[in-house]
Design an enzyme around this catalytic site. Sequence first.
Site, PDB file in Angstrom:
ATOM      1  N   SER A 192       0.842  -1.191   0.000  1.00  9.22           N
ATOM      2  CA  SER A 192       0.000   0.000   0.000  1.00  9.22           C
ATOM      3  C   SER A 192       0.884   1.251   0.000  1.00  9.22           C
ATOM      4  O   SER A 192       1.723   1.397  -0.883  1.00  9.22           O
ATOM      5  CB  SER A 192      -0.949  -0.044   1.197  1.00  9.22           C
ATOM      6  OG  SER A 192      -2.111   0.706   0.960  1.00  9.22           O
ATOM      7  N   ASP A 431      -9.303  -4.745  -5.792  1.00  9.53           N
ATOM      8  CA  ASP A 431      -8.879  -3.696  -4.878  1.00  9.53           C
ATOM      9  C   ASP A 431      -9.153  -2.341  -5.519  1.00  9.53           C
ATOM     10  O   ASP A 431      -8.631  -2.057  -6.599  1.00  9.53           O
ATOM     11  CB  ASP A 431      -7.382  -3.856  -4.581  1.00  9.53           C
ATOM     12  CG  ASP A 431      -6.791  -2.699  -3.798  1.00  9.53           C
ATOM     13  OD1 ASP A 431      -7.561  -1.952  -3.163  1.00  9.53           O
ATOM     14  OD2 ASP A 431      -5.554  -2.562  -3.817  1.00  9.53           O
ATOM     15  N   HIS A 456      -6.538  -6.015  -1.619  1.00 14.79           N
ATOM     16  CA  HIS A 456      -5.444  -5.138  -1.218  1.00 14.79           C
ATOM     17  C   HIS A 456      -4.345  -5.887  -0.459  1.00 14.79           C
ATOM     18  O   HIS A 456      -4.579  -6.439   0.622  1.00 14.79           O
ATOM     19  CB  HIS A 456      -6.023  -4.031  -0.337  1.00 14.79           C
ATOM     20  CG  HIS A 456      -5.166  -2.823  -0.230  1.00 14.79           C
ATOM     21  ND1 HIS A 456      -4.840  -2.028  -1.307  1.00 14.79           N
ATOM     22  CD2 HIS A 456      -4.570  -2.234   0.849  1.00 14.79           C
ATOM     23  CE1 HIS A 456      -4.096  -1.017  -0.907  1.00 14.79           C
ATOM     24  NE2 HIS A 456      -3.905  -1.119   0.379  1.00 14.79           N
TER      25      HIS A 456
END
Length: 496
Positions: A192, A431, A456
Amino acid sequence: MMFQRLFLVHFFLLLSLTTATAKRLNTIPRLSPIGPRVWRDQPDKTTLGEFDGEDFETFFYNQTLDHFNYRPESYDKFPQRYLINSKYWGGANVSAPILVFLGAEEPIDEDLAAVGFLVDNAVQFNSLLVFIEHRYYGKSIPFGSREEALKDASKLGYFNSAQAIADYAAIIIHIKETLRAQYSPVIVIGGSYGGMLASWFRLKYPHIALGALASSAPILYFDDITPQDGYYSIVTKDFREASETCYQTIKTSWSEIDELASKPDGLSMLSKKFKTCNPLTDASELKDHLDTMYASAAQYNRPPTYPVNEVCKGIDGGGFGDDTLSRIFGGLVAYNGNLSCYVNAHTDPSETTVGWQWQKCSEMAIPIGVGNNSMFPPDPFDLKDYIEHCKSLYGVPTRPHWVTTYYGGHSIKLILQRFASNIIFSNGLRDPYSSGGVLENISDTVVAVKTVNGSHCLDILFAEENDPAWLVTQRKIEIKIIKEWINKYYADLTMF
């Protein structure tokens, strides 16, 4: 400790009082590999896997406050935490690899318990494992205390991604010098926001990291490179694919919430129907909560629970009534489990809540908005309002173009093809943040590994026995690529 807690509460109240002009700033799920822990009837995934904290030893590096200036205060130091697991390392004598996880917007303890890619593959790589905590999080706090570090923009000004990756560079060099591992290749890994850091680290410090695995890193969701409605378009797609009737119910619910709220005692009726923890003062409280729930369910729509499916089962099941709002409440219960109350519960702000708010307001200005073709009411991103909101919080305006200026982003294929190598951009197409990810191979060594069903950062979490075949395959591809980088590095060593 009590003073720190009171300081965070006071700071959070300040943020809460100024959210009306920048709703998108507060309702977008933060960039985190882990996601919310809301399932009451499922074991927490972070407690599973092969993680054994006893194999890690904790160290603190005497880190420089400001890597980019030579003013006297720039030389101030603060303790930065990192952890090492040498259980599987082949040693410096054979230049065995070093896998480094770059911490992001949370204490490193949370990553240790959830991110399993390093531990799962340590044996076959014979690698040293390193986890480094991001400055201003966990125990890596400048200025002696959290309340002092977060005091004002003059102290928060040292809290940015460029300083963070310079921190990582200093610590990695320190570790290699201490262990006399000069020729051990380093692979940096992040998820991320941490995935963005990993890719940027490889670009800025190629002499330190041989390669990078950037999981679910939306490096293109800046400066309007990605369509602003990309995120919520995928959230909508996820729900529509799960159930057309669920999608339609959600889409029609917003106007019904507003209609009921406009009636005498309407907010009271909404509070009762949705069992809110405190009486609603505005319909936006409920709508923002539902917005965040749907977005989080889509972002972390992973096995074995698949929260999008669970929410839709709750909505379609009609267990609380057949009308639209009763069905929406059913989805709320399905997502959270049976609780005494839902919506606007009092929660103490975490250090991530406070820290990530600053990061979004300073440089991580991701322009996410809602377009006309989604299950959400249109809500376009307004940069002017965003900047003014952040300026009201900190007294300094956002720099919305800095990320692309410093790291690149526009004409990404051409730039990465010319100047980059050895980066894996991995994404799951379910995602919502994949809309801002690199989804096509740039070159032979800057590659995109994507899965249709992935969510994710799923590829870097601990592997489980019941993981679907497509996820196992994704991880095998990533491991194979990293091995090729390392083998080529060893072959090149013999030439010098």
